[in-house]
Design a protein around this motif. Structure first.
Motif, short mmCIF file in Angstrom:
data_model
loop_
_atom_site.label_atom_id
_atom_site.label_comp_id
_atom_site.label_asym_id
_atom_site.label_seq_id
_atom_site.Cartn_x
_atom_site.Cartn_y
_atom_site.Cartn_z
N GLY A 119 0.82 -1.20 0.00
CA GLY A 119 0.00 0.00 0.00
C GLY A 119 0.85 1.26 0.00
N ARG A 120 1.92 1.25 0.80
CA ARG A 120 2.82 2.40 0.83
C ARG A 120 3.45 2.63 -0.54
NH1 ARG A 120 6.05 0.73 6.38
NH2 ARG A 120 4.61 1.69 7.89
N HIS A 121 3.86 1.55 -1.20
CA HIS A 121 4.46 1.69 -2.52
C HIS A 121 3.47 2.26 -3.52
CE1 HIS A 121 6.88 0.87 -6.06
NE2 HIS A 121 5.84 0.24 -6.59
N ALA A 122 2.24 1.77 -3.49
CA ALA A 122 1.22 2.23 -4.43
C ALA A 122 0.89 3.70 -4.21
CB ALA A 122 -0.04 1.38 -4.31
N VAL A 123 0.77 4.12 -2.95
CA VAL A 123 0.42 5.52 -2.69
C VAL A 123 1.59 6.44 -3.01
CG1 VAL A 123 1.10 5.83 -0.26
CG2 VAL A 123 -0.97 6.92 -1.13
N SER A 124 2.82 5.93 -2.94
CA SER A 124 3.99 6.75 -3.27
C SER A 124 3.99 7.15 -4.73
CB SER A 124 5.28 6.01 -2.94
OG SER A 124 5.52 4.94 -3.86
N MET A 125 3.22 6.45 -5.56
CA MET A 125 3.11 6.77 -6.98
C MET A 125 2.23 7.98 -7.24
SD MET A 125 4.98 4.40 -8.52
CE MET A 125 6.08 4.65 -7.12
N ILE A 126 1.42 8.37 -6.25
CA ILE A 126 0.45 9.45 -6.50
C ILE A 126 0.53 10.59 -5.49
CG2 ILE A 126 -1.18 7.98 -7.74
CD1 ILE A 126 -2.81 7.73 -5.19
N VAL A 127 1.42 10.50 -4.48
CA VAL A 127 1.57 11.60 -3.53
C VAL A 127 3.04 11.97 -3.43
CG1 VAL A 127 -0.45 10.88 -2.19
CG2 VAL A 127 1.82 10.09 -1.50
N GLY A 128 3.32 13.18 -2.96
CA GLY A 128 4.69 13.64 -2.85
C GLY A 128 5.27 13.55 -1.46
N ARG A 129 4.48 13.16 -0.48
CA ARG A 129 4.94 13.10 0.91
C ARG A 129 5.75 11.83 1.16
NH1 ARG A 129 -1.27 12.52 2.58
NH2 ARG A 129 -1.27 13.90 0.79
N ASP A 130 6.43 11.77 2.30
CA ASP A 130 7.14 10.56 2.70
C ASP A 130 6.13 9.47 3.03
OD1 ASP A 130 9.37 12.12 2.46
OD2 ASP A 130 9.68 12.39 4.63
N THR A 131 6.38 8.26 2.54
CA THR A 131 5.43 7.17 2.74
C THR A 131 6.00 6.01 3.56
OG1 THR A 131 6.12 6.11 0.66
CG2 THR A 131 4.30 7.69 0.54
N SER A 132 7.29 6.04 3.86
CA SER A 132 7.92 4.88 4.48
C SER A 132 7.41 4.57 5.88
CB SER A 132 9.44 5.06 4.52
OG SER A 132 9.79 6.21 5.26
N GLU A 133 6.92 5.59 6.58
CA GLU A 133 6.46 5.39 7.96
C GLU A 133 4.93 5.46 8.08
OE1 GLU A 133 8.52 4.50 10.33
OE2 GLU A 133 10.19 4.64 8.91
N MET A 134 4.23 5.52 6.99
CA MET A 134 2.77 5.63 7.03
C MET A 134 2.12 4.37 7.60
SD MET A 134 1.51 7.35 3.47
CE MET A 134 1.49 9.12 3.22
N ASP A 135 1.08 4.56 8.43
CA ASP A 135 0.25 3.43 8.82
C ASP A 135 -0.90 3.31 7.83
OD1 ASP A 135 -1.43 5.52 9.51
OD2 ASP A 135 -1.30 5.19 11.67
N THR A 136 -1.77 2.33 8.04
CA THR A 136 -2.85 2.08 7.08
C THR A 136 -3.78 3.29 6.91
OG1 THR A 136 -2.78 -0.31 7.42
CG2 THR A 136 -4.84 0.61 6.55
N PRO A 137 -4.26 3.92 8.00
CA PRO A 137 -5.12 5.10 7.81
C PRO A 137 -4.42 6.23 7.04
CG PRO A 137 -5.33 4.28 10.05
CD PRO A 137 -4.18 3.55 9.43
N ALA A 138 -3.12 6.42 7.27
CA ALA A 138 -2.39 7.48 6.57
C ALA A 138 -2.30 7.17 5.08
CB ALA A 138 -1.01 7.65 7.17
#
Length: 315
Positions: A119-138
């Motif tokens: 999920g983090r990898h997929a969302v990193s394709m469409i947002v500019g923020r850091d995604t490595s520490e995101m939880d599921t709600p983020a």
């Protein structure tokens, strides 16, 4: 092209067909793996201008001149190409992004169903923020925010300018929006040179962002008491206005209330945590199901636009 009224009807029909083509075919990889997408060509041109002119003194003036040249060039190209049969419809479909937007947002939901890392990898394709520490709600919030903002930037705004001015209108919008995404930052490098791109993009999105909010707003929730309606509207208006972007807050505030989830809030960019205010702060945490629900709302809003265009074209 006939009278003003006739031109409006012809443009509405062309836009109707362009939206339908985009919905059916999206972004065919086999084609764009062989030839550059128009947005890629725009990016290359803007990148060249950045390297060539974003240096030395008077960078703001240089940025203004660059944007003036880009806008005039895009409008002139559109005026020429619009006279070639079917080009207005085909290029319009290419420059609209409903199908690809929904596909990218859905990919985040499918990724989260596999694992948080996916999920983090997929969302990193469409947002500019850091995604490595995101939880599921983020991760879910990021996908939904991208759905709201990009529905405005990638569908409603280009469609709006296409409807008003045909191919020249959508080309001017896309070159401006692309420039803003590349040089419209408030950093030391781009604060002056990208000023014109950022301000023009804000202006061109002013009306479309608010139209997008109207399409996504939870109108069924306005059936309660007068006090409840007023409270909902005031909260929506306040969130939209306090957003860091003068335009992105409107579709986000509307979709967050449509889904009943909280959006925006603190996030990290390049390792730096930024304490952004919440949108719909009393909403619940976003889930995988809310990502799918957001995609449903995008298609419903798209359908309303298509219906309106059909009415304008064939009534």
């Amino acid at each position: 092209m006939g009278s003003v009224g006739g031109r409006t009807l012809n443009t509405a029909a062309a836009l109707f067909l362009a939206l339908a083509l985009d919905a059916m075919f999206g972004e065919p990889k086999w084609l764009w793996n062989r030839i550059p997408h128009p947005a890629v060509l725009m990016g290359r041109l803007i990148g060249w201008a950045d390297r060539r002119f974003n240096q030395g003194a008077r960078r703001k003036a240089k940025g203004v001149l660059v944007m003036t040249a880009l806008v005039i060039g895009a409008a002139a190209l559109g005026i020429v190409l619009r006279h070639i049969p079917l080009v207005e419809i085909v290029l319009g479909a290419i420059l609209l992004a409903q199908r690809s937007l929904v596909d990218h947002v859905k990919a985040v939901a499918r990724g989260l169903e596999t694992s948080l890392a996916a999920g983090r990898h997929a969302v990193s394709m469409i947002v500019g923020r850091d995604t490595s520490e995101m939880d599921t709600p983020a991760v879910a919030r990021g996908a939904i925010e991208s759905a709201a903002e990009n529905f405005s930037d990638g569908v409603i705004a280009p469609a709006f300018w296409f409807l008003l001015f045909g191919l020249p209108g959508i080309l001017v919008y896309k070159i401006t929006n692309t420039a803003d995404s590349m040089i419209g930052y408030r950093t030391e490098k781009y604060r002056d040179f990208g000023w014109a791109a950022a301000r023009l993009d804000d202006l061109l999105n002013l009306i479309p962002a608010r139209l997008t909010a109207l399409l996504l707003f939870p109108w069924r929730n306005m059936r309660g008491s007068h006090a409840a309606k007023l409270s909902l509207w005031q909260e929506f208006y306040t969130d939209a206005r306090r957003h860091r972007s003068p335009n992105a807050g409107w579709p986000e505030a509307a979709l967050s209330r449509k889904l009943g989830v909280a959006l925006s809030g603190p996030r990290a960019y390049h390792g730096e945590l930024r304490d952004y205010p919440w949108v719909n702060r009393y909403g619940r945490e976003a889930t995988v199901g809310d990502i799918d629900a957001a995609c449903v709302q995008l298609w419903r809003a798209w359908s309303i636009v298509l219906f309106c265009l059909a009415f304008l074209s064939f009534a």
